[in-house]
Scaffold this motif. Sequence first.
Motif, PDB file in Angstrom:
ATOM      1  N   ALA A 155      76.900  10.701   5.678  1.00 34.09           N
ATOM      2  CA  ALA A 155      76.609   9.272   5.535  1.00 34.09           C
ATOM      3  C   ALA A 155      76.493   8.592   6.901  1.00 34.09           C
ATOM      4  O   ALA A 155      75.593   7.772   7.135  1.00 34.09           O
ATOM      5  N   LEU A 156      77.393   8.933   7.815  1.00 35.80           N
ATOM      6  CA  LEU A 156      77.333   8.356   9.158  1.00 35.80           C
ATOM      7  C   LEU A 156      76.029   8.742   9.861  1.00 35.80           C
ATOM      8  O   LEU A 156      75.396   7.905  10.521  1.00 35.80           O
ATOM      9  N   ALA A 157      75.622   9.990   9.715  1.00 33.12           N
ATOM     10  CA  ALA A 157      74.366  10.438  10.320  1.00 33.12           C
ATOM     11  C   ALA A 157      73.169   9.728   9.702  1.00 33.12           C
ATOM     12  O   ALA A 157      72.214   9.353  10.404  1.00 33.12           O
ATOM     13  N   GLU A 158      73.198   9.551   8.388  1.00 29.66           N
ATOM     14  CA  GLU A 158      72.091   8.870   7.710  1.00 29.66           C
ATOM     15  C   GLU A 158      72.017   7.395   8.111  1.00 29.66           C
ATOM     16  O   GLU A 158      70.928   6.830   8.243  1.00 29.66           O
ATOM     17  N   ILE A 159      73.186   6.759   8.299  1.00 30.36           N
ATOM     18  CA  ILE A 159      73.191   5.353   8.745  1.00 30.36           C
ATOM     19  C   ILE A 159      72.589   5.258  10.145  1.00 30.36           C
ATOM     20  O   ILE A 159      71.792   4.362  10.441  1.00 30.36           O
ATOM     21  N   ALA A 160      72.975   6.198  11.021  1.00 33.50           N
ATOM     22  CA  ALA A 160      72.428   6.201  12.379  1.00 33.50           C
ATOM     23  C   ALA A 160      70.906   6.377  12.352  1.00 33.50           C
ATOM     24  O   ALA A 160      70.167   5.692  13.082  1.00 33.50           O
ATOM     25  N   ALA A 161      70.442   7.270  11.500  1.00 28.47           N
ATOM     26  CA  ALA A 161      68.998   7.489  11.388  1.00 28.47           C
ATOM     27  C   ALA A 161      68.285   6.248  10.877  1.00 28.47           C
ATOM     28  O   ALA A 161      67.191   5.893  11.346  1.00 28.47           O
ATOM     29  N   SER A 162      68.895   5.564   9.920  1.00 26.59           N
ATOM     30  CA  SER A 162      68.298   4.341   9.386  1.00 26.59           C
ATOM     31  C   SER A 162      68.252   3.243  10.449  1.00 26.59           C
ATOM     32  O   SER A 162      67.271   2.495  10.544  1.00 26.59           O
ATOM     33  N   LEU A 163      69.312   3.132  11.256  1.00 30.17           N
ATOM     34  CA  LEU A 163      69.309   2.155  12.347  1.00 30.17           C
ATOM     35  C   LEU A 163      68.139   2.409  13.302  1.00 30.17           C
ATOM     36  O   LEU A 163      67.459   1.477  13.735  1.00 30.17           O
ATOM     37  N   LYS A 164      67.925   3.675  13.632  1.00 23.96           N
ATOM     38  CA  LYS A 164      66.835   4.020  14.551  1.00 23.96           C
ATOM     39  C   LYS A 164      65.490   3.629  13.957  1.00 23.96           C
ATOM     40  O   LYS A 164      64.616   3.099  14.653  1.00 23.96           O
ATOM     41  N   ARG A 165      65.331   3.894  12.646  1.00 22.99           N
ATOM     42  CA  ARG A 165      64.060   3.549  11.993  1.00 22.99           C
ATOM     43  C   ARG A 165      63.845   2.044  11.944  1.00 22.99           C
ATOM     44  O   ARG A 165      62.716   1.561  12.049  1.00 22.99           O
ATOM     45  N   GLN A 166      64.935   1.310  11.746  1.00 22.93           N
ATOM     46  CA  GLN A 166      64.841  -0.135  11.544  1.00 22.93           C
ATOM     47  C   GLN A 166      65.128  -0.933  12.812  1.00 22.93           C
ATOM     48  O   GLN A 166      65.377  -2.139  12.740  1.00 22.93           O
ATOM     49  N   ARG A 167      65.109  -0.274  13.954  1.00 19.82           N
ATOM     50  CA  ARG A 167      65.470  -0.920  15.218  1.00 19.82           C
ATOM     51  C   ARG A 167      64.692  -2.222  15.443  1.00 19.82           C
ATOM     52  O   ARG A 167      65.277  -3.265  15.749  1.00 19.82           O
ATOM     53  N   THR A 168      63.373  -2.169  15.279  1.00 19.10           N
ATOM     54  CA  THR A 168      62.545  -3.353  15.540  1.00 19.10           C
ATOM     55  C   THR A 168      62.928  -4.503  14.619  1.00 19.10           C
ATOM     56  O   THR A 168      63.064  -5.654  15.057  1.00 19.10           O
ATOM     57  N   ALA A 169      63.135  -4.197  13.335  1.00 18.94           N
ATOM     58  CA  ALA A 169      63.490  -5.241  12.367  1.00 18.94           C
ATOM     59  C   ALA A 169      64.858  -5.833  12.674  1.00 18.94           C
ATOM     60  O   ALA A 169      65.065  -7.057  12.558  1.00 18.94           O
ATOM     61  N   ILE A 170      65.813  -4.982  13.068  1.00 21.50           N
ATOM     62  CA  ILE A 170      67.170  -5.469  13.359  1.00 21.50           C
ATOM     63  C   ILE A 170      67.160  -6.371  14.589  1.00 21.50           C
ATOM     64  O   ILE A 170      67.767  -7.451  14.598  1.00 21.50           O
ATOM     65  N   LEU A 171      66.451  -5.950  15.652  1.00 21.44           N
ATOM     66  CA  LEU A 171      66.403  -6.762  16.865  1.00 21.44           C
ATOM     67  C   LEU A 171      65.655  -8.074  16.615  1.00 21.44           C
ATOM     68  O   LEU A 171      65.982  -9.111  17.201  1.00 21.44           O
ATOM     69  N   ALA A 172      64.654  -8.043  15.733  1.00 19.89           N
ATOM     70  CA  ALA A 172      63.944  -9.280  15.387  1.00 19.89           C
ATOM     71  C   ALA A 172      64.871 -10.231  14.633  1.00 19.89           C
ATOM     72  O   ALA A 172      64.874 -11.452  14.873  1.00 19.89           O
ATOM     73  N   ALA A 173      65.673  -9.678  13.726  1.00 24.69           N
ATOM     74  CA  ALA A 173      66.641 -10.497  12.993  1.00 24.69           C
ATOM     75  C   ALA A 173      67.669 -11.084  13.945  1.00 24.69           C
ATOM     76  O   ALA A 173      68.060 -12.259  13.828  1.00 24.69           O
ATOM     77  N   ASN A 174      68.111 -10.285  14.916  1.00 30.34           N
ATOM     78  CA  ASN A 174      69.081 -10.778  15.894  1.00 30.34           C
ATOM     79  C   ASN A 174      68.464 -11.864  16.767  1.00 30.34           C
ATOM     80  O   ASN A 174      69.133 -12.849  17.113  1.00 30.34           O
ATOM     81  N   SER A 175      67.198 -11.700  17.104  1.00 35.77           N
ATOM     82  CA  SER A 175      66.514 -12.717  17.901  1.00 35.77           C
ATOM     83  C   SER A 175      66.463 -14.049  17.142  1.00 35.77           C
ATOM     84  O   SER A 175      66.648 -15.125  17.731  1.00 35.77           O
TER      85      SER A 175
END
Length: 418
Positions: free
Chosen positions: A32-52
Amino acid sequence: MTIEQYFQQIGQQARAAARHMARATRGDKDRALAEIAASLKRQRTAILAANSADMDAGKAGGLDAALLDRLELTPARFEAMIEGLEQVAALADPVGEITNLKYRPSGIQVGHMRVPLGVIGIIYESRPNVTIDAAALCLKSGNAAILRGGSEAINSNRAIATCISEGLTAAGLPGTAVQVIDTTDRAAVGEMISRPEYVDVIVPRGGKGLIERISREARVPVIKHLDGNCHVYIDDQADIDKAMAIAINAKTHRYGTCNTMETLLVAEGIAERILPQLAKTYMEKGVELRGCPAARTLVASMQEASEQDWAEEYLAPILAVKIVTDLDQAMDHIARYSSAHTESIVTENFTRARRFLTEVDSSSVMVNASTRFADGFEYGLGAEIGISTDKIHARGPVGLEGLTSQKWIVLGDGHVRS
């Protein structure tokens, strides 16, 4: 749906997920931890846009510099979230560990087994990376988690929550094992801290006002620290170069963290040699100095410190400075004003270092090191759920072991008590 009904649904789901998590294997949790890390990498652009978007809203809403610093997901902090997941996955699983197993005269064996706490509620402000840290540690320690981030980070937390849910589901664990409260209504906090039927422990991370309120009103046990009024004491037998590096780093590495030095204590025997040098560097970095009369004699530009300054957690480029006669006066000052978070001594005298370690009653006590090391990541915990200044149940950075408890186990073979 009312907030009460909404939280009842969240709580029931968390209770059910906690039972599943308690029997999850290390392999399940690490996947599960590995899958969460992989999902973060895939969604990096969306997460940083949300943070912006959160940063823009925070600036428009007048958030101060310290809160904006905590809110921002820089590229380095984003990578640190992924690294934290990987480090937690690499840690030994504490759940199920049996210790102190001994035979009793009756023939039974008695020992301890480490077990999850159950459902952990975490209430925090600003830092969206806490969402990942909390999820990782709760997951690895076999707990379910209910996370309530601050309204200023709502977009960041929603984006991160999606990755957590994806990772849990991909690993075959319930997506409700980690739930992020999807409302900015403050009534949700009241529900979390007053429902022991759903939540086993609350971990608040935020300003002093929030933590005081939770500690005062909670019907659920709380693991807390109120503030981080940290000290560095430069002994008259300190190495000047070490003292300079430590005192500058402890204050200026980051201003908005609870392990940042807020008061510098300097032995009078070394003050004239080091304090003017330190003051020059602090002022070049934009740090405002507030000192005692003796310190102001050596640094004319220093402002006068008030009584309140000695107890203040500034979370800003402001530093209180006091010249003390010796180690005993330094420890007396710390005992009076410290928040029991982190204190450090800079000295080459082994006996004084040992006294400082033994007699200073804080959750982290250091010798010849910056207070900024008081951190779960730096301590090898992978990440931390918070830093507790309580003495029960956990103290200092709270990692996996701090999110578990122990129960007695008894092994027999038909034994009956005579």
